[in-house]
Write a protein that holds these residues in place. Structure first.
Motif, PDB file in Angstrom:
ATOM      1  N   TYR A 555      43.751  47.519  30.755  1.00  0.00           N
ATOM      2  CA  TYR A 555      45.010  48.119  30.984  1.00  0.00           C
ATOM      3  C   TYR A 555      45.082  49.520  31.942  1.00  0.00           C
ATOM      4  O   TYR A 555      45.954  49.672  32.143  1.00  0.00           O
ATOM      5  CB  TYR A 555      45.776  48.557  29.574  1.00  0.00           C
ATOM      6  CG  TYR A 555      45.294  49.490  28.655  1.00  0.00           C
ATOM      7  CD1 TYR A 555      45.796  50.770  28.711  1.00  0.00           C
ATOM      8  CD2 TYR A 555      43.857  49.345  28.152  1.00  0.00           C
ATOM      9  CE1 TYR A 555      45.385  51.610  27.900  1.00  0.00           C
ATOM     10  CE2 TYR A 555      43.264  50.472  27.527  1.00  0.00           C
ATOM     11  CZ  TYR A 555      44.232  51.527  27.390  1.00  0.00           C
ATOM     12  OH  TYR A 555      43.773  52.873  26.563  1.00  0.00           O
ATOM     13  N   THR A 556      44.031  50.068  31.781  1.00  0.00           N
ATOM     14  CA  THR A 556      44.231  51.430  32.568  1.00  0.00           C
ATOM     15  C   THR A 556      43.641  51.017  34.234  1.00  0.00           C
ATOM     16  O   THR A 556      43.678  51.963  34.819  1.00  0.00           O
ATOM     17  CB  THR A 556      43.160  52.246  32.203  1.00  0.00           C
ATOM     18  OG1 THR A 556      41.731  51.649  32.253  1.00  0.00           O
ATOM     19  CG2 THR A 556      43.414  52.849  30.884  1.00  0.00           C
ATOM     20  N   GLU A 557      43.519  49.584  34.576  1.00  0.00           N
ATOM     21  CA  GLU A 557      43.054  49.451  35.616  1.00  0.00           C
ATOM     22  C   GLU A 557      44.023  48.443  36.390  1.00  0.00           C
ATOM     23  O   GLU A 557      43.731  47.934  37.575  1.00  0.00           O
ATOM     24  CB  GLU A 557      41.768  48.549  35.722  1.00  0.00           C
ATOM     25  CG  GLU A 557      40.542  49.576  35.087  1.00  0.00           C
ATOM     26  CD  GLU A 557      39.255  48.533  34.381  1.00  0.00           C
ATOM     27  OE1 GLU A 557      38.529  49.230  34.095  1.00  0.00           O
ATOM     28  OE2 GLU A 557      39.429  47.710  34.527  1.00  0.00           O
ATOM     29  N   LYS A 558      45.192  48.400  36.056  1.00  0.00           N
ATOM     30  CA  LYS A 558      46.025  47.657  36.585  1.00  0.00           C
ATOM     31  C   LYS A 558      47.513  47.887  36.322  1.00  0.00           C
ATOM     32  O   LYS A 558      47.979  48.510  35.445  1.00  0.00           O
ATOM     33  CB  LYS A 558      46.047  45.983  36.225  1.00  0.00           C
ATOM     34  CG  LYS A 558      46.094  45.825  34.574  1.00  0.00           C
ATOM     35  CD  LYS A 558      45.646  44.500  34.173  1.00  0.00           C
ATOM     36  CE  LYS A 558      45.903  44.209  32.661  1.00  0.00           C
ATOM     37  NZ  LYS A 558      45.434  42.968  32.198  1.00  0.00           N
ATOM     38  N   GLY A 580      33.379  46.804  39.165  1.00  0.00           N
ATOM     39  CA  GLY A 580      32.599  45.859  39.837  1.00  0.00           C
ATOM     40  C   GLY A 580      33.358  44.949  40.695  1.00  0.00           C
ATOM     41  O   GLY A 580      34.123  45.240  41.511  1.00  0.00           O
ATOM     42  N   GLU A 581      33.380  43.588  40.353  1.00  0.00           N
ATOM     43  CA  GLU A 581      33.839  42.651  41.127  1.00  0.00           C
ATOM     44  C   GLU A 581      35.297  42.017  40.068  1.00  0.00           C
ATOM     45  O   GLU A 581      35.922  40.777  40.670  1.00  0.00           O
ATOM     46  CB  GLU A 581      33.129  41.327  41.373  1.00  0.00           C
ATOM     47  CG  GLU A 581      32.087  41.815  42.337  1.00  0.00           C
ATOM     48  CD  GLU A 581      31.056  40.444  42.540  1.00  0.00           C
ATOM     49  OE1 GLU A 581      31.684  39.395  42.691  1.00  0.00           O
ATOM     50  OE2 GLU A 581      29.894  40.611  42.594  1.00  0.00           O
ATOM     51  N   ALA A 582      35.457  42.846  39.127  1.00  0.00           N
ATOM     52  CA  ALA A 582      36.720  42.394  38.428  1.00  0.00           C
ATOM     53  C   ALA A 582      37.997  42.564  39.401  1.00  0.00           C
ATOM     54  O   ALA A 582      38.023  43.414  40.136  1.00  0.00           O
ATOM     55  CB  ALA A 582      36.710  43.324  37.333  1.00  0.00           C
ATOM     56  N   ARG A 583      38.993  41.764  38.950  1.00  0.00           N
ATOM     57  CA  ARG A 583      40.253  41.664  39.635  1.00  0.00           C
ATOM     58  C   ARG A 583      41.402  41.632  38.683  1.00  0.00           C
ATOM     59  O   ARG A 583      41.248  41.233  37.420  1.00  0.00           O
ATOM     60  CB  ARG A 583      40.476  40.547  40.709  1.00  0.00           C
ATOM     61  CG  ARG A 583      39.436  40.465  41.737  1.00  0.00           C
ATOM     62  CD  ARG A 583      39.681  41.865  42.597  1.00  0.00           C
ATOM     63  NE  ARG A 583      38.846  41.666  43.773  1.00  0.00           N
ATOM     64  CZ  ARG A 583      37.554  42.408  43.612  1.00  0.00           C
ATOM     65  NH1 ARG A 583      37.124  43.125  42.650  1.00  0.00           N
ATOM     66  NH2 ARG A 583      36.674  42.681  44.907  1.00  0.00           N
ATOM     67  N   GLU A 584      42.600  42.234  39.044  1.00  0.00           N
ATOM     68  CA  GLU A 584      43.727  42.050  38.153  1.00  0.00           C
ATOM     69  C   GLU A 584      43.886  40.647  37.640  1.00  0.00           C
ATOM     70  O   GLU A 584      43.839  39.692  38.488  1.00  0.00           O
ATOM     71  CB  GLU A 584      45.000  42.890  38.777  1.00  0.00           C
ATOM     72  CG  GLU A 584      45.028  44.021  39.121  1.00  0.00           C
ATOM     73  CD  GLU A 584      46.294  44.443  39.825  1.00  0.00           C
ATOM     74  OE1 GLU A 584      47.388  44.007  39.654  1.00  0.00           O
ATOM     75  OE2 GLU A 584      46.368  45.284  40.651  1.00  0.00           O
ATOM     76  N   ASP A 585      44.521  40.143  36.538  1.00  0.00           N
ATOM     77  CA  ASP A 585      44.408  39.077  35.846  1.00  0.00           C
ATOM     78  C   ASP A 585      45.129  37.929  36.641  1.00  0.00           C
ATOM     79  O   ASP A 585      44.858  36.975  36.938  1.00  0.00           O
ATOM     80  CB  ASP A 585      44.694  39.018  34.499  1.00  0.00           C
ATOM     81  CG  ASP A 585      43.562  39.818  33.554  1.00  0.00           C
ATOM     82  OD1 ASP A 585      42.503  39.190  33.592  1.00  0.00           O
ATOM     83  OD2 ASP A 585      44.035  40.900  33.098  1.00  0.00           O
ATOM     84  N   TRP A 586      46.543  38.571  36.986  1.00  0.00           N
ATOM     85  CA  TRP A 586      47.538  37.410  37.658  1.00  0.00           C
ATOM     86  C   TRP A 586      46.855  37.272  39.016  1.00  0.00           C
ATOM     87  O   TRP A 586      47.050  35.975  39.678  1.00  0.00           O
ATOM     88  CB  TRP A 586      48.889  37.996  37.826  1.00  0.00           C
ATOM     89  CG  TRP A 586      48.882  39.253  38.965  1.00  0.00           C
ATOM     90  CD1 TRP A 586      48.861  40.558  38.803  1.00  0.00           C
ATOM     91  CD2 TRP A 586      49.383  38.876  40.338  1.00  0.00           C
ATOM     92  NE1 TRP A 586      49.212  41.144  40.051  1.00  0.00           N
ATOM     93  CE2 TRP A 586      49.427  40.260  40.926  1.00  0.00           C
ATOM     94  CE3 TRP A 586      49.215  37.763  41.169  1.00  0.00           C
ATOM     95  CZ2 TRP A 586      49.416  40.320  42.297  1.00  0.00           C
ATOM     96  CZ3 TRP A 586      49.641  37.983  42.642  1.00  0.00           C
ATOM     97  CH2 TRP A 586      49.777  39.077  43.147  1.00  0.00           C
TER      98      TRP A 586
END
Length: 685
Positions: A555-558, A580-586
């Protein structure tokens, strides 16, 4: 209404207004240490001295002196300046010169006011007094030699927290603030004592020696640890969240936050999913993969699976945009198997007035009788519990409890454990039924503990019957309130992320898409033959069961919209980049739709939000309470006599972030032995 002059400026104020408050209305600054807007007035620091014409020939404490007609007040005369310098010199007599190593440095009222109102040198050369530091628990670091005995922490504990554990001991130069019994400060709001402390006597133990305030980037956003949606400020440095502080919002959390919101941020650094994973067919183990490989495998699986056997579940921390995108994706493949009630709360999602906190959080202060059903608000929504306590202190509102009996920090009337008591209330039996009947603004607050049972729909209908029987629903008042514990729940219900009135059964599914869903009971109910996709940010129950893991943003990253338990839409903002390679969920879901040759009709956040507002216009009214029409909801049926069990057994451990937090683990251990959360921890074990 008294009229007076402050520095020759005329002002008219409400009766009972203090001179300090009147001066603030005019934009005139009067220094203070002990005075706080939300606490009682002790008038013991004497920093707010002013001169009153015609009064005694000495300065007077403006925080404790009420305004009167024809009063003339001066805040900058020679008498006042000399008095303030004297007070500041006295306060600094025993205060140590340790600003370079104090965590309050840069945010210290004593520093600021010493520069603005004090002498430029000291006349005191004797040895300073030393006071032994106290152990207030794993959250509050104490350096009591710095304390100036303003008693803000004492008054906060007694008045807001409802835990009178701190107090002043001894007299004169030996006076000190301490706990009466050597134990941790057992309130879930203890971190606010750090905020109200005007010096460095109380500081954050997890944050100690980590950063200076001028190093940090400050981002205003929304908390997701519960369904209240407290307004917070996330302070970050680089890619790391350094601390979380409250942000003023009078209608939601005032200027307070609970300890879970404030201190669980260290969980954002541990057990994170930072790259895609796929389960190897030969070894049966998860291995790191590229996004393209994960998308290709998942797209093939989704295309080759019968849509009726595909299900999507949304967890407790999801933002509105990601759930809408996932719903749209399920619509593309023809699946209607959606569910957000992963905790097993069986209530009717078809009528909005039946699942939101209709009065709003501020409406609690207008109630003169409150019935709590299947909820422990102190553990489930600490800020709502604090608001109930505020109402009790102001009006002595009567509070009845059906369910488990807990110490809620204010007097309650325990009525019974389960639905039989609720039936009696609905039938007008008992003394508390008379209280509700005679109340002008009666209120019922129903928790998830009342719905997490097979007869949840019937309980929902019974609670509606209580509201209608005692005239809780009128044109000018709607006292029917549902208290959720998941930040995503109301938003998911608003967009229809449910299969229907009855909970979705995943036991017959062949492909299950878990969007941040980590409920162990749900994960265990998925058949072993099913293909499981987990999209989220922490390695927990959902990730352990998954065949494909798609790393999402916390929640602090999007940027994202969240709808709190009142139905208030609020906007969260990214403070740091995803790991890392994580992205916003949508974005992940939008990319997957392209791999399935059915790209969703939006390419940016603005387009997605336009799609949301087009179908659900009320979700475009940010920070606004929208009234929900009252209609029949629930389902008639047999209500069993079983006891209601609260939804939260341990205040400090409620989601994947808190599970990963070392600070929350220390709190769960400490407070299981000392004070608050003991009964929740025992129940959890």
């Amino acid at each position: 209404m008294p009229k007076l002059k402050i520095n020759d400026i005329e002002v008219e104020v409400e009766k009972g207004t203090s001179i300090l408050q009147a001066a603030e209305m005019l934009g005139i600054e009067i220094p203070r240490f002990c005075y706080h807007d939300r606490l009682t007035v002790p008038a013991n620091c004497r920093m707010c001295l002013v001169e009153v014409k015609g009064g005694p020939p000495k300065p007077q404490a403006s925080c404790a002196l009420a305004c009167a007609d024809n009063m003339e007040v001066f805040t900058e005369t020679d008498m006042v300046k000399k008095a303030r310098k004297g007070v500041m010199e006295m306060l600094l007599i025993n205060h140590p010169l340790d600003c370079p190593i104090c965590d309050q440095g840069g945010e210290c009222d004593l520093q600021d006011q010493a520069v603005g109102y004090g002498y430029d040198r000291s006349r005191y050369y004797e040895s300073k007094r030393a006071v032994k530091d106290k152990d207030f628990g794993p959250l509050i670091k104490t350096v009591m030699t710095r304390c100036i005995q303003c008693t803000r922490c004492v008054r906060f504990g007694e008045e807001i927290g409802g835990v009178p554990e701190l107090g002043l001991l001894n007299r004169g130069e030996d006076v000190e603030i301490t706990t009466f019994v050597q134990a941790a400060v057992s309130t879930e709001l203890s971190g606010n004592m750090i905020d109200v402390c005007p010096v460095g006597a109380l500081t954050s133990k997890p944050y100690a020696f980590q950063a200076r305030p001028w190093e940090l980037k400050k981002t205003e956003t929304i908390d997701v640890m519960d369904a209240v949606g407290a307004n917070i400020r996330v302070d970050s440095r680089g890619t790391e969240v350094m601390r979380v502080l409250p942000r003023l919002h009078e209608d939601v959390n005032e200027e307070w936050i609970d300890d879970r919101t404030r201190f669980a941020y260290d969980g954002l650094k541990r057990q994170r999913l930072d790259r895609p994973f796929v389960r190897d067919e030969n070894t049966g183990r998860l291995r790191a993969a590229e996004w393209d490989e994960a998308f290709a495998i998942l797209a093939h699986r989704m295309r080759s699976t019968n849509p009726s056997a595909v299900a999507a579940l949304a967890g407790d921390l999801c933002d509105l945009e990601s759930m809408v995108a996932l719903k749209d994706l399920m619509g593309v493949i023809g699946s209607r198997n959606l569910e957000c009630r992963t905790d097993g709360a069986a209530f009717d999602p078809t009528v909005r007035a039946g699942y939101v906190f209709n009065t709003g959080i501020t409406g609690i202060e207008q109630a003169d009788a409150i019935l709590l059903v299947g909820t422990n608000p102190r553990a489930e929504a600490a800020m709502i519990n604090a608001r109930i306590r505020k109402a009790w202190r102001k009006t002595k509102v009567k509070v009845g409890v059906i369910g488990e009996n807990h110490d809620l920090s204010y007097p309650t009337t325990y009525l019974g454990a389960g639905a039989d008591t609720l039936k009696d209330i609905a039938a007008g039996k008992g003394a508390f039924a008379d209280v509700l009947k005679n109340a002008k603004n009666p209120m019922i607050i129903v928790g998830m503990g009342a719905f997490r049972r097979a007869d949840g729909l019937a309980v929902h209908a019974l609670c509606r019957e209580v509201a209608e029987t005692f005239n809780m629903v009128r044109d000018d008042w709607n006292g029917f309130n549902v208290l959720h514990v998941a930040a995503s729940r109301v938003g998911a219900l608003d967009i229809g992320f449910v299969a229907g009135k009855n909970l979705l059964d995943v036991s017959g599914m062949e492909l299950v898409y878990l969007l941040g869903c980590d409920d162990a009971a749900v994960v265990d109910s998925i058949p072993q033959s099913a293909f499981v996709v987990y999209q989220g940010h922490h390695g927990d129950a959902g990730a352990a069961r998954a065949d494909i893991i798609l790393p999402g943003a916390a929640y602090t990253e999007k940027d994202g919209l969240y709808v709190n338990t009142e139905g208030r839409v609020q906007m969260g903002r990214a403070a740091v980049w995803p790991v890392g390679e994580a992205r916003e969920d949508w974005k992940v879901i939008r990319a997957l739709s392209a791999w399935m040759d059915h790209p969703l009709p939006y390419d940016d956040l603005a387009g997605l939000r336009s799609r949301i507002v087009h179908e659900w216009p009320h979700l475009g009214q940010v920070d606004t309470l929208v009234a929900s029409p009252w209609r029949s909801f629930g389902a008639s049926g047999l209500v069993n006599s079983g006891a209601f069990v609260p939804a939260v057994k341990n205040f400090y451990i409620t989601n994947v972030v808190t599970k990963a937090s070392l600070t929350m683990a220390k709190c769960a251990t400490t407070f299981a032995r000392n004070g608050f959360a003991a009964e929740q921890q025992i129940a959890a074990e």
